[in-house]
Design a protein around this motif. Sequence first.
Motif, PDB file in Angstrom:
ATOM      1  N   UNK A 279      -9.065   9.082  -5.348  1.00  0.00           N
ATOM      2  CA  UNK A 279      -9.115   7.568  -5.666  1.00  0.00           C
ATOM      3  C   UNK A 279      -7.989   6.934  -5.476  1.00  0.00           C
ATOM      4  N   UNK A 280      -7.924   5.386  -5.892  1.00  0.00           N
ATOM      5  CA  UNK A 280      -6.837   4.654  -5.829  1.00  0.00           C
ATOM      6  C   UNK A 280      -6.490   3.921  -6.969  1.00  0.00           C
ATOM      7  N   UNK A 281      -5.337   3.624  -7.153  1.00  0.00           N
ATOM      8  CA  UNK A 281      -4.944   2.979  -8.265  1.00  0.00           C
ATOM      9  C   UNK A 281      -4.578   1.479  -7.831  1.00  0.00           C
ATOM     10  N   UNK A 282      -5.029   0.472  -8.331  1.00  0.00           N
ATOM     11  CA  UNK A 282      -4.939  -1.019  -7.960  1.00  0.00           C
ATOM     12  C   UNK A 282      -4.061  -1.695  -9.183  1.00  0.00           C
ATOM     13  N   UNK A 283      -3.007  -2.220  -8.833  1.00  0.00           N
ATOM     14  CA  UNK A 283      -2.187  -2.850 -10.080  1.00  0.00           C
ATOM     15  C   UNK A 283      -1.790  -4.320  -9.478  1.00  0.00           C
ATOM     16  N   UNK A 284      -2.256  -5.031 -10.292  1.00  0.00           N
ATOM     17  CA  UNK A 284      -1.769  -6.417  -9.951  1.00  0.00           C
ATOM     18  C   UNK A 284      -0.888  -6.944 -11.114  1.00  0.00           C
ATOM     19  N   UNK A 285       0.169  -7.361 -10.546  1.00  0.00           N
ATOM     20  CA  UNK A 285       1.326  -8.262 -11.075  1.00  0.00           C
ATOM     21  C   UNK A 285       1.199  -9.829 -10.971  1.00  0.00           C
ATOM     22  N   UNK A 286       2.148 -10.589 -11.467  1.00  0.00           N
ATOM     23  CA  UNK A 286       1.877 -11.867 -11.381  1.00  0.00           C
ATOM     24  C   UNK A 286       2.270 -12.394  -9.955  1.00  0.00           C
ATOM     25  N   UNK A 287       3.147 -11.446  -9.069  1.00  0.00           N
ATOM     26  CA  UNK A 287       3.393 -11.912  -8.081  1.00  0.00           C
ATOM     27  C   UNK A 287       2.698 -11.028  -6.619  1.00  0.00           C
ATOM     28  N   UNK A 288       2.206  -9.863  -6.868  1.00  0.00           N
ATOM     29  CA  UNK A 288       1.586  -8.877  -5.863  1.00  0.00           C
ATOM     30  C   UNK A 288       0.668  -7.992  -6.104  1.00  0.00           C
ATOM     31  N   UNK A 289      -0.096  -7.281  -5.349  1.00  0.00           N
ATOM     32  CA  UNK A 289      -0.917  -6.298  -5.684  1.00  0.00           C
ATOM     33  C   UNK A 289      -0.498  -5.213  -5.043  1.00  0.00           C
TER      34      UNK A 289
ATOM     35  N   UNK B 125       0.789  -1.099  -0.004  1.00  0.00           N
ATOM     36  CA  UNK B 125       0.067  -0.199  -0.015  1.00  0.00           C
ATOM     37  C   UNK B 125       1.011   1.232   0.006  1.00  0.00           C
ATOM     38  N   UNK B 126       0.564   1.950  -0.860  1.00  0.00           N
ATOM     39  CA  UNK B 126       1.183   3.296  -1.027  1.00  0.00           C
ATOM     40  C   UNK B 126       0.011   4.284  -0.999  1.00  0.00           C
ATOM     41  N   UNK B 127      -0.584   4.562  -0.021  1.00  0.00           N
ATOM     42  CA  UNK B 127      -1.758   5.520  -0.328  1.00  0.00           C
ATOM     43  C   UNK B 127      -2.076   6.321   1.106  1.00  0.00           C
ATOM     44  N   UNK B 128      -2.758   7.546   0.908  1.00  0.00           N
ATOM     45  CA  UNK B 128      -3.470   8.343   1.715  1.00  0.00           C
ATOM     46  C   UNK B 128      -4.747   7.904   1.813  1.00  0.00           C
TER      47      UNK B 128
ATOM     48  N   UNK C  85      -6.934  14.507  -8.934  1.00  0.00           N
ATOM     49  CA  UNK C  85      -6.699  14.880 -10.625  1.00  0.00           C
ATOM     50  C   UNK C  85      -5.338  14.336 -10.653  1.00  0.00           C
ATOM     51  N   UNK C  86      -4.195  14.298  -9.734  1.00  0.00           N
ATOM     52  CA  UNK C  86      -2.952  13.716 -10.052  1.00  0.00           C
ATOM     53  C   UNK C  86      -3.026  12.098 -10.085  1.00  0.00           C
ATOM     54  N   UNK C  87      -3.898  11.688  -9.200  1.00  0.00           N
ATOM     55  CA  UNK C  87      -3.930  10.166  -9.232  1.00  0.00           C
ATOM     56  C   UNK C  87      -4.489   9.695 -10.845  1.00  0.00           C
TER      57      UNK C  87
END
Length: 51
Positions: free
Chosen positions: A18-28, A10-13, A37-39
Motif C-alpha cells: 500500500x501507499x501512505x498519502x500525507x496532505x500538508x498545508x502546502x503539498x501532498x 512521490x516516494x514510492x515503488x 508490513x513495513x508501510x
Amino acid sequence: MLDEVGSAKLFVDDSKAPFIFIETNSEFIILNVENSDQTKELYKDLLAEWK
C-alpha cells in the motif's frame, strides 16, 4: 491517481502497495517502503506521533 489530488511528491515503488498519502498545508506526499508490513507499521507510527 494524481489527476485527483494534483501536484504531489512521490516516494514510492509503484509495484509495492500500500501507499501512505500525507496532505500538508502546502503539498501532498505519497510514499511507501520496502514491503507492505513495513508501510503499515510506518503508517501506525505516524498516526501515533500526530495524535
